[in-house]
Design an enzyme around this catalytic site. Structure first.
Site, PDB file in Angstrom:
ATOM      1  N   VAL A  56      -4.969   2.135   3.903  1.00 20.03           N
ATOM      2  CA  VAL A  56      -5.663   1.654   2.704  1.00 20.03           C
ATOM      3  C   VAL A  56      -5.987   2.839   1.781  1.00 20.03           C
ATOM      4  CG1 VAL A  56      -7.741   0.546   1.809  1.00 20.03           C
ATOM      5  CG2 VAL A  56      -6.650  -0.364   3.849  1.00 20.03           C
TER       6      VAL A  56
ATOM      7  N   PHE B  62      -6.598  -6.184  -0.587  1.00 16.98           N
ATOM      8  CA  PHE B  62      -5.862  -7.320  -0.031  1.00 16.98           C
ATOM      9  C   PHE B  62      -4.440  -6.876   0.310  1.00 16.98           C
ATOM     10  CE2 PHE B  62      -9.193  -9.078  -2.764  1.00 16.98           C
ATOM     11  CZ  PHE B  62      -9.824  -9.944  -1.882  1.00 16.98           C
TER      12      PHE B  62
ATOM     13  N   ARG C 114      -1.242  -5.839   2.540  1.00 17.71           N
ATOM     14  CA  ARG C 114      -0.643  -6.118   3.845  1.00 17.71           C
ATOM     15  C   ARG C 114       0.051  -4.857   4.340  1.00 17.71           C
ATOM     16  NH1 ARG C 114       3.227 -10.549   1.699  1.00 17.71           N
ATOM     17  NH2 ARG C 114       3.106  -8.991   0.050  1.00 17.71           N
ATOM     18  N   GLU C 115      -0.055  -4.579   5.620  1.00 18.98           N
ATOM     19  CA  GLU C 115       0.692  -3.450   6.162  1.00 18.98           C
ATOM     20  C   GLU C 115       2.172  -3.770   5.988  1.00 18.98           C
ATOM     21  OE1 GLU C 115      -2.133  -2.621   9.895  1.00 18.98           O
ATOM     22  OE2 GLU C 115      -0.187  -1.666   9.936  1.00 18.98           O
TER      23      GLU C 115
ATOM     24  N   PHE D 286       3.032 -17.895   4.472  1.00 14.23           N
ATOM     25  CA  PHE D 286       2.155 -17.914   5.651  1.00 14.23           C
ATOM     26  C   PHE D 286       2.238 -19.225   6.418  1.00 14.23           C
ATOM     27  CE2 PHE D 286      -1.158 -15.020   7.247  1.00 14.23           C
ATOM     28  CZ  PHE D 286      -0.652 -13.855   6.706  1.00 14.23           C
TER      29      PHE D 286
ATOM     30  N   CYS E 275      -6.427  -6.528  11.269  1.00 14.04           N
ATOM     31  CA  CYS E 275      -7.347  -7.183  10.320  1.00 14.04           C
ATOM     32  C   CYS E 275      -7.752  -8.595  10.717  1.00 14.04           C
ATOM     33  CB  CYS E 275      -6.711  -7.208   8.936  1.00 14.04           C
ATOM     34  SG  CYS E 275      -6.256  -5.573   8.370  1.00 14.04           S
TER      35      CYS E 275
ATOM     36  N   ARG F 251      -1.701  -2.283  17.061  1.00 15.10           N
ATOM     37  CA  ARG F 251      -3.092  -2.717  17.255  1.00 15.10           C
ATOM     38  C   ARG F 251      -3.179  -4.239  17.294  1.00 15.10           C
ATOM     39  NH1 ARG F 251      -6.090   0.338  12.583  1.00 15.10           N
ATOM     40  NH2 ARG F 251      -4.044   0.064  11.652  1.00 15.10           N
TER      41      ARG F 251
HETATM   42  C1  UGA Z   1      -3.748  -9.042   6.412  1.00 14.03           C
HETATM   43  C2  UGA Z   1      -3.774  -9.854   5.103  1.00 14.03           C
HETATM   44  O1  UGA Z   1      -2.554 -10.565   4.938  1.00 14.03           O
HETATM   45  C3  UGA Z   1      -3.969  -8.934   3.918  1.00 14.03           C
HETATM   46  O2  UGA Z   1      -4.090  -9.712   2.730  1.00 14.03           O
HETATM   47  C4  UGA Z   1      -5.263  -8.118   4.120  1.00 14.03           C
HETATM   48  O3  UGA Z   1      -5.491  -7.223   3.066  1.00 14.03           O
HETATM   49  C5  UGA Z   1      -5.130  -7.321   5.414  1.00 14.03           C
HETATM   50  O4  UGA Z   1      -4.936  -8.247   6.509  1.00 14.03           O
HETATM   51  C6  UGA Z   1      -6.402  -6.540   5.596  1.00 14.03           C
HETATM   52  O5  UGA Z   1      -7.445  -7.164   5.825  1.00 14.03           O
HETATM   53  O6  UGA Z   1      -6.401  -5.336   5.378  1.00 14.03           O
HETATM   54  P1  UGA Z   1      -1.907  -7.596   7.719  1.00 14.03           P
HETATM   55  O7  UGA Z   1      -2.904  -7.428   8.806  1.00 14.03           O
HETATM   56  O8  UGA Z   1      -1.129  -6.416   7.260  1.00 14.03           O
HETATM   57  O9  UGA Z   1      -2.595  -8.192   6.379  1.00 14.03           O
HETATM   58  O10 UGA Z   1      -0.884  -8.656   8.276  1.00 14.03           O
HETATM   59  P2  UGA Z   1      -0.318 -10.075   7.815  1.00 14.03           P
HETATM   60  O11 UGA Z   1       0.954  -9.891   7.086  1.00 14.03           O
HETATM   61  O12 UGA Z   1      -1.378 -10.881   7.187  1.00 14.03           O
HETATM   62  O13 UGA Z   1       0.005 -10.694   9.250  1.00 14.03           O
HETATM   63  C7  UGA Z   1      -1.050 -11.005  10.163  1.00 14.03           C
HETATM   64  C8  UGA Z   1      -0.505 -11.678  11.396  1.00 14.03           C
HETATM   65  O14 UGA Z   1      -0.049 -12.998  11.099  1.00 14.03           O
HETATM   66  C9  UGA Z   1       0.677 -10.959  12.027  1.00 14.03           C
HETATM   67  O15 UGA Z   1       0.508 -10.974  13.427  1.00 14.03           O
HETATM   68  C10 UGA Z   1       1.861 -11.791  11.577  1.00 14.03           C
HETATM   69  O16 UGA Z   1       2.973 -11.697  12.427  1.00 14.03           O
HETATM   70  C11 UGA Z   1       1.268 -13.176  11.586  1.00 14.03           C
HETATM   71  N1  UGA Z   1       1.982 -14.147  10.715  1.00 14.03           N
HETATM   72  C12 UGA Z   1       2.007 -13.956   9.354  1.00 14.03           C
HETATM   73  C13 UGA Z   1       2.610 -15.246  11.280  1.00 14.03           C
HETATM   74  O17 UGA Z   1       2.590 -15.457  12.511  1.00 14.03           O
HETATM   75  N2  UGA Z   1       3.248 -16.142  10.449  1.00 14.03           N
HETATM   76  C14 UGA Z   1       3.269 -15.988   9.098  1.00 14.03           C
HETATM   77  O18 UGA Z   1       3.845 -16.863   8.394  1.00 14.03           O
HETATM   78  C15 UGA Z   1       2.642 -14.864   8.536  1.00 14.03           C
END
Ligand code: UGA
Length: 452
Positions: A14, A156, A158-159, A253, A264, A336
């Site tokens: 971040v 907001f 995403r990694e 999503f 997160c 993580r």
């Molecule tokens: C998440 C949020 O998407 C960001 O908006 C936020 O800023 C960030 O947390 C944070 O709080 O800093 P991130 O942790 O990078 O981002 O990951 P995501 O892309 O949101 O994925 C989260 C989890 O959901 C992963 O395990 C991913 O594989 C899973 N996922 C995501 C699914 O199983 N299906 C989907 O359709 C999307």
């Protein structure tokens, strides 16, 4: 366009993204970290985080003279490269989940303590980390400086797409009880032309949790719906496709998976439960969202068990399984709170003999000493790593796809099938094309798919 002098404390994904992107918007940025070796590496343009475009942007901004790195928050706020104090100080510090799901704010508190006497009058301190509601107020109390405003400006990002997300935000949220300070922070992003929500600090802090918990709820809903699809003979891909056209729901999503994870969503869902508990509010929907996710891991293990043994109660003892993907999602080397590792732990408990392959965890021949955090002696939490997917398939009674790495789609599946003991693939991301697997002689089992 006006330029502000900005300090960013913390160079995690971040902080570093914020620093490099604000510099690219024309601001003069100093980033601070307590890790001297890391600061040295950053000065040489070496970025440890796998984040597309970040290393290039850091290099570019350092060369342009708009971005520099120092050790310690004190040096960043008061000893700016041009000899002037920072006008806006971003706190981008870790807020890990502490005991009982309460966010641990020690890093934020330590920096406030270190810098409180050094901040110039009129400085704005901005919290970008995800912090419990009320932290801006608490930070202001700790600072005890009437001439310094504290603003909440949640990220907001995403990694894996942090730079893109920073420069193309859906919205900018700035919360402060002083309108002037909020407007100064919002103005930093003016060039991005994004909708901006100006609000009070508590609403801004809550908004971040509201967003992440809503996303988690959406995913738990989809995973539950995938299970229902299996029971009634429907197909989750068609169902999500259909509901996603409804603009109120949206296509994003909606992919079922092994459960949501990462640094997160798990942390924030637990933290919001704490906030609700403390406010004497029984947030059942959120609790069910978390429980559904925990259950999802066991459901994957049950699926693997049934796929390998043909029985719901069959034994996985000494069954060799190849895990494809261990990171919490594709496009990152972050392990993580990875659902893949949670599932691996359950499979190991059931006696399975595991081996894992992940494209982000393969040793880099150009940089053999660089080891991703989480890897110890070639293993991740007891799962030995191999550097080739075919090695993971060797002698396996099933392959389990746990991370949605696009390269898995185009693996030589016939070769993989040829070295396996039993040609079974459990695809927890519905990533692979079932027809491709069939042609390679493999039985593919997805989530909520008609074929399943
Ligand atoms: C998440 C949020 O998407 C960001 O908006 C936020 O800023 C960030 O947390 C944070 O709080 O800093 P991130 O942790 O990078 O981002 O990951 P995501 O892309 O949101 O994925 C989260 C989890 O959901 C992963 O395990 C991913 O594989 C899973 N996922 C995501 C699914 O199983 N299906 C989907 O359709 C999307």
């Amino acid at each position: 366009m006006f330029t502000r002098r900005v300090a960013v404390v913390g160079t995690g994904y971040v902080g570093l993204t914020t620093g490099a992107c604000l510099a690219s918007l024309g601001h003069q940025v100093v980033c601070a970290d307590i890790d001297t070796a890391k600061v040295e590496r950053l000065r040489r343009g070496v970025v440890d985080i796998v984040e597309p475009g970040l290393a290039e942007l850091v290099g570019e901004q350092v060369s342009a003279g708009r971005l520099s790195f120092v050790v310690g928050a004190a040096a960043a706020v008061a000893d700016h490269t041009d000899g002037l104090d920072a006008e806006i100080v971003f706190l981008c510090l870790p807020t890990p989940m502490g005991v009982g799901g309460v966010a641990d704010l020690r890093a934020v508190e330590a920096v406030v303590e270190e810098t409180r006497e050094l901040l110039a009058a009129g400085t704005v301190v901005v919290n970008k980390s995800t912090v419990p509601v009320g932290t801006a107020g608490r930070t202001a109390e700790l600072l005890d400086r009437a001439d310094v405003a504290v603003v909440s400006n949640p990220e907001f990002l995403r990694e894996g797409s942090a730079v893109h997300d920073f420069l193309n935000p859906d919205r900018i949220v700035v919360g402060c009880d002083t309108a002037e300070a909020a407007e100064r922070v919002a103005a930093l992003y003016a060039r991005l032309g994004a909708p901006t929500v100006l609000t009070d600090a508590a609403s801004a802090e809550l908004m971040k949790y509201a967003a992440n918990c809503f996303l988690a709820m959406k995913l738990s809903y989809v995973n539950a719906m995938a299970e229902l699809c299996e029971r009634v003979g429907a197909d989750i891909g068609d169902v999500t496709d259909g509901i996603g056209y409804d603009r109120r729901i949206g296509q994003a999503f909606l992919s079922p998976g092994p459960g949501w994870g990462g640094s997160c969503l798990p942390k924030d869902t637990h933290a919001l439960l704490q906030v609700a508990d403390a406010a004497d509010f029984e947030f059942r929907l959120l609790r069910a969202t978390i429980d559904t996710n925990t259950r999802q891991r066991q459901r994957i293990v049950d699926k693997v068990r049934a796929a390998v043994t043909g029985r719901r109660t069959g034994s996985l003892a000494r069954v060799r399984l190849g895990l494809l993907g261990l990171t919490f999602k594709a496009g990152t080397d972050d392990l993580r709170d990875s659902p893949a590792l949670a599932i691996a732990a359950l499979l190991r408990q059931a006696g399975a003999d595991l081996v894992g392959y992940d494209p982000a965890l393969v040793p880099d021949p150009a940089n053999p000493d660089k080891v991703a955090p989480g890897i110890v002696d070639g293993e991740v939490e007891g799962v030995p790593l191999v550097s080739d997917p075919v090695e993971a398939a060797q002698g396996a009674e099933a392959l389990v796809v746990l991370t949605e790495w696009p390269v898995f789609r185009t693996l030589d599946w016939a070769t993989m099938a040829g070295v396996m003991k039993q040609p079974v693939v459990v695809d927890t991301r519905n990533l692979l094309d079932p027809a491709t697997l069939r042609r390679a002689g493999l039985t593919g089992i997805g989530l909520g798919r008609r074929e399943a």
